[in-house]
Design a protein around this motif. Structure first.
Motif, mmCIF file in Angstrom:
data_model
loop_
_atom_site.group_PDB
_atom_site.id
_atom_site.type_symbol
_atom_site.label_atom_id
_atom_site.label_comp_id
_atom_site.label_asym_id
_atom_site.label_seq_id
_atom_site.Cartn_x
_atom_site.Cartn_y
_atom_site.Cartn_z
ATOM 1 N N ALA A 1 -23.282 -12.618 8.032
ATOM 2 C CA ALA A 1 -24.071 -13.800 7.677
ATOM 3 C C ALA A 1 -24.492 -13.789 6.223
ATOM 4 O O ALA A 1 -24.693 -14.861 5.613
ATOM 5 N N ASN A 2 -24.632 -12.600 5.637
ATOM 6 C CA ASN A 2 -25.108 -12.488 4.254
ATOM 7 C C ASN A 2 -24.003 -12.107 3.273
ATOM 8 O O ASN A 2 -24.293 -11.809 2.106
ATOM 9 N N GLY A 3 -22.752 -12.079 3.733
ATOM 10 C CA GLY A 3 -21.637 -11.786 2.841
ATOM 11 C C GLY A 3 -21.625 -10.372 2.318
ATOM 12 O O GLY A 3 -21.176 -10.122 1.186
ATOM 13 N N ILE A 4 -22.104 -9.404 3.103
ATOM 14 C CA ILE A 4 -22.155 -7.996 2.693
ATOM 15 C C ILE A 4 -21.059 -7.223 3.410
ATOM 16 O O ILE A 4 -20.879 -7.362 4.621
ATOM 17 N N GLY A 5 -20.328 -6.399 2.657
ATOM 18 C CA GLY A 5 -19.214 -5.660 3.238
ATOM 19 C C GLY A 5 -19.608 -4.367 3.909
ATOM 20 O O GLY A 5 -18.958 -3.918 4.861
ATOM 21 N N ALA A 6 -20.679 -3.726 3.429
ATOM 22 C CA ALA A 6 -21.145 -2.456 3.988
ATOM 23 C C ALA A 6 -22.540 -2.203 3.460
ATOM 24 O O ALA A 6 -22.960 -2.786 2.452
ATOM 25 N N ILE A 7 -23.272 -1.301 4.138
ATOM 26 C CA ILE A 7 -24.579 -0.893 3.632
ATOM 27 C C ILE A 7 -24.632 0.620 3.527
ATOM 28 O O ILE A 7 -24.008 1.342 4.316
ATOM 29 N N LEU A 8 -25.355 1.104 2.531
ATOM 30 C CA LEU A 8 -25.507 2.532 2.258
ATOM 31 C C LEU A 8 -26.931 2.947 2.603
ATOM 32 O O LEU A 8 -27.894 2.320 2.160
ATOM 33 N N ILE A 9 -27.057 4.030 3.396
ATOM 34 C CA ILE A 9 -28.361 4.490 3.867
ATOM 35 C C ILE A 9 -28.474 5.997 3.669
ATOM 36 O O ILE A 9 -27.574 6.750 4.034
ATOM 37 N N GLU A 10 -29.582 6.438 3.092
ATOM 38 C CA GLU A 10 -29.876 7.869 2.964
ATOM 39 C C GLU A 10 -30.721 8.342 4.144
ATOM 40 O O GLU A 10 -31.229 7.526 4.931
ATOM 41 N N ALA B 1 -25.391 10.748 3.627
ATOM 42 C CA ALA B 1 -25.632 9.313 3.734
ATOM 43 C C ALA B 1 -24.743 8.711 4.801
ATOM 44 O O ALA B 1 -23.731 9.307 5.213
ATOM 45 N N ALA B 2 -25.130 7.536 5.254
ATOM 46 C CA ALA B 2 -24.306 6.756 6.174
ATOM 47 C C ALA B 2 -23.837 5.503 5.467
ATOM 48 O O ALA B 2 -24.565 4.908 4.672
ATOM 49 N N ILE B 3 -22.592 5.114 5.751
ATOM 50 C CA ILE B 3 -22.081 3.823 5.316
ATOM 51 C C ILE B 3 -21.741 3.057 6.582
ATOM 52 O O ILE B 3 -20.938 3.515 7.399
ATOM 53 N N ILE B 4 -22.424 1.928 6.768
ATOM 54 C CA ILE B 4 -22.143 1.074 7.918
ATOM 55 C C ILE B 4 -21.309 -0.094 7.432
ATOM 56 O O ILE B 4 -21.783 -0.905 6.625
ATOM 57 N N PRO B 5 -20.052 -0.193 7.866
ATOM 58 C CA PRO B 5 -19.191 -1.283 7.410
ATOM 59 C C PRO B 5 -19.428 -2.540 8.251
ATOM 60 O O PRO B 5 -19.999 -2.485 9.342
ATOM 61 N N VAL B 6 -18.959 -3.658 7.739
ATOM 62 C CA VAL B 6 -19.140 -4.924 8.439
ATOM 63 C C VAL B 6 -18.342 -4.964 9.744
ATOM 64 O O VAL B 6 -18.682 -5.715 10.666
ATOM 65 N N GLY C 1 -16.144 -2.109 12.555
ATOM 66 C CA GLY C 1 -15.730 -0.751 12.880
ATOM 67 C C GLY C 1 -16.862 0.245 12.848
ATOM 68 O O GLY C 1 -18.036 -0.093 12.641
ATOM 69 N N GLU C 2 -16.510 1.505 13.072
ATOM 70 C CA GLU C 2 -17.502 2.561 13.168
ATOM 71 C C GLU C 2 -18.073 2.937 11.807
ATOM 72 O O GLU C 2 -17.388 2.837 10.782
ATOM 73 N N PRO C 3 -19.328 3.399 11.787
ATOM 74 C CA PRO C 3 -19.901 3.875 10.520
ATOM 75 C C PRO C 3 -19.282 5.206 10.113
ATOM 76 O O PRO C 3 -18.545 5.839 10.880
ATOM 77 N N CYS C 4 -19.614 5.617 8.910
ATOM 78 C CA CYS C 4 -19.158 6.892 8.368
ATOM 79 C C CYS C 4 -20.365 7.679 7.870
ATOM 80 O O CYS C 4 -21.254 7.111 7.227
ATOM 81 N N ILE C 5 -20.403 8.958 8.183
ATOM 82 C CA ILE C 5 -21.416 9.853 7.647
ATOM 83 C C ILE C 5 -20.759 10.710 6.577
ATOM 84 O O ILE C 5 -19.729 11.358 6.829
ATOM 85 N N VAL C 6 -21.323 10.715 5.388
ATOM 86 C CA VAL C 6 -20.844 11.555 4.289
ATOM 87 C C VAL C 6 -21.847 12.679 4.101
ATOM 88 O O VAL C 6 -23.052 12.432 3.942
ATOM 89 N N THR C 7 -21.372 13.925 4.130
ATOM 90 C CA THR C 7 -22.289 15.062 4.066
ATOM 91 C C THR C 7 -21.575 16.263 3.460
ATOM 92 O O THR C 7 -20.336 16.319 3.467
ATOM 93 N N PRO C 8 -22.303 17.236 2.919
ATOM 94 C CA PRO C 8 -21.645 18.447 2.414
ATOM 95 C C PRO C 8 -20.849 19.142 3.516
ATOM 96 O O PRO C 8 -21.253 19.167 4.684
#
Length: 418
Positions: free
Chosen positions: A63-72, A93-98, A100-107
């Motif tokens: 609805a807001n034209g956003i492709g993904a959000i980044l969350i710490e 961090a997590a990336i939630i895409p518009v 499909g499944e989110p992605c967790i990026v971590t060491p």
């Protein structure tokens, strides 16, 4: 009431302030044994609920034209993914895409630990110590075909992460993720409201246990220690237990000076806990002994101010109008206009949920309209510098039929717990 033996322990504690809180707890340990866990039946947020959150977030992204959000790490990361993690210089961090499944990026070396609390299906991508984690984020967005779409940044994400993402994706447009994150978190579901109700029930039960055990000569930290111990025994995770005595109660968040409660003095307490990560926040104002005419008058005025705010908090009403209604009433009583003292020097209330303070606030100029599922504190205190302050705080949630209390406000200074 306390026995003679316990009174002697408290008297000794008063003479040695740095030992006093622990001494108070030793004195009341037999009484604590009578309390039992109220939270054993609490239902945690489940996978179905979190799946619904992700679906709602993705609908708001579209609805807001956003492709993904980044969350710490923090409450928003827990809210969407279940991952409980601390912030450090090493980004998780997590990336939630518009879609499909989110992605967790971590060491790399943290992946097993991070997976322990992961509560939704998600891809996990790791980075090594000599790599830039935001390039891993950028790689995920590219792989999902989202590199050319706006990326929403959750409001608490640190600048170093934003700067590194701009370097990794120089053509990316970074925008606020508020329409998505706030759009989800501000509207509580029945499962969330049930946990907040339980947290509030624990806090009220802890107050009922604590107040009869407050003795002349106690300090604020000693009283707070009683409340914290009761809260923990009742099954809550204590968050804060502020106890302000006499003139310190005129300062909404207290004073560094040590005050001891005396006959006829105000005791203002502001306490809260969490149950399954959801908060309570309740304030009560007591008088040890007999209340003066002035104390009684101010207490009654605050009680009415709280009810005025509650009545104004109807669905569709701008949040700021709730604050305006209280200030109009206080002005008719001769208190300072705006934020002047003596009077109401802070907002009427704040949002509450997983965090003790969440958007939006019941404060002048806030145009967000109240909607079912929103939760707020209602705490229009009055503060008389050099004398005392009175604050009554109860939280409510908005329903289609109007606001509903989590805890019932008291109606008399003679029965401050109702």
């Amino acid at each position: 009431m306390l026995t003679t033996t316990r009174r002697s322990i408290l008297a000794a504690a008063a003479a040695v302030p740095f030992l006093s809180a622990s001494a108070v707890l030793r004195a009341v340990e037999p009484d604590l044994a009578a309390l039992s866990d109220m939270t054993a039946g609490a239902k945690p947020i489940d996978r179905t609920e979190r799946a619904g959150r992700l679906a709602r977030a993705q609908a708001l992204m579209r609805a807001n034209g956003i492709g993904a959000i980044l969350i710490e790490p923090g409450s928003s990361l827990i809210y969407f993914t279940g991952v409980r993690w601390g912030r450090s210089e090493r980004l998780t961090a997590a990336i939630i895409p518009v879609e499909g499944e989110p992605c967790i990026v971590t060491p790399f070396f943290e992946e097993p630990s991070v997976r322990e609390s992961l509560a939704v299906p998600a891809e996990v991508r790791v980075w090594q110590e000599d790599q830039d984690p935001l390039r891993v984020v950028a790689g995920f967005l590219k792989d999902r075909g989202l590199a050319g779409k706006p990326v929403g940044v959750e409001e608490t994400v640190r600048y170093f992460a934003v700067e590194a993402l701009m370097t990794a994706m120089p053509r990316a447009r970074l925008v606020s993720a508020d329409p998505v994150v706030r759009g989800c978190r501000m509207i509580k579901t029945p499962a969330e409201i049930a946990l907040m109700q339980l947290a509030t029930d624990v806090t009220i039960a802890a107050y009922r246990w604590t107040w009869p055990r407050v003795e002349i000569g106690m300090t604020g930290p000693e009283i707070g220690a009683l409340m914290t111990a009761a809260t923990r025994k009742l099954g809550g995770s204590p968050e804060f237990a502020l106890a302000l005595i006499g003139p310190a109660a005129a300062l909404p968040h207290g004073s560094r000076e040590v005050h001891r409660i005396a006959d006829g003095q105000i005791l203002l307490m502001d306490c809260g806990c969490t149950v399954q990560g959801y908060q309570s926040d309740v304030s009560r104002t007591f008088v040890k002994g007999t209340a003066s005419i002035e104390q009684r008058r101010v207490w009654d005025q605050v009680a009415k101010g709280q009810q005025i705010a509650f009545a104004a908090a109807q669905p569709g009403t701008p949040a700021g109008a709730v604050d305006d209604a209280v200030r109009r009433y206080y002005a008719t009583l001769g208190y300072g206009r705006d934020y002047r003292l003596p009077g109401l020097s802070h907002r009427t209330g704040h949002g509450i949920g997983m965090d003790g303070h969440e958007p939006v606030n019941l404060v002048r100029g806030e145009t967000t309209r109240l909607a079912p599922g929103m939760c707020f504190s209602d705490e229009p205190g009055l503060y008389l510098p050099g004398k005392f302050g009175v604050r009554l705080e109860d939280c409510f949630h908005v329903t289609a039929a109007g606001p509903r209390w989590f805890s019932q406000p008291p109606t008399s200074i003679d029965a401050p717990l109702g």
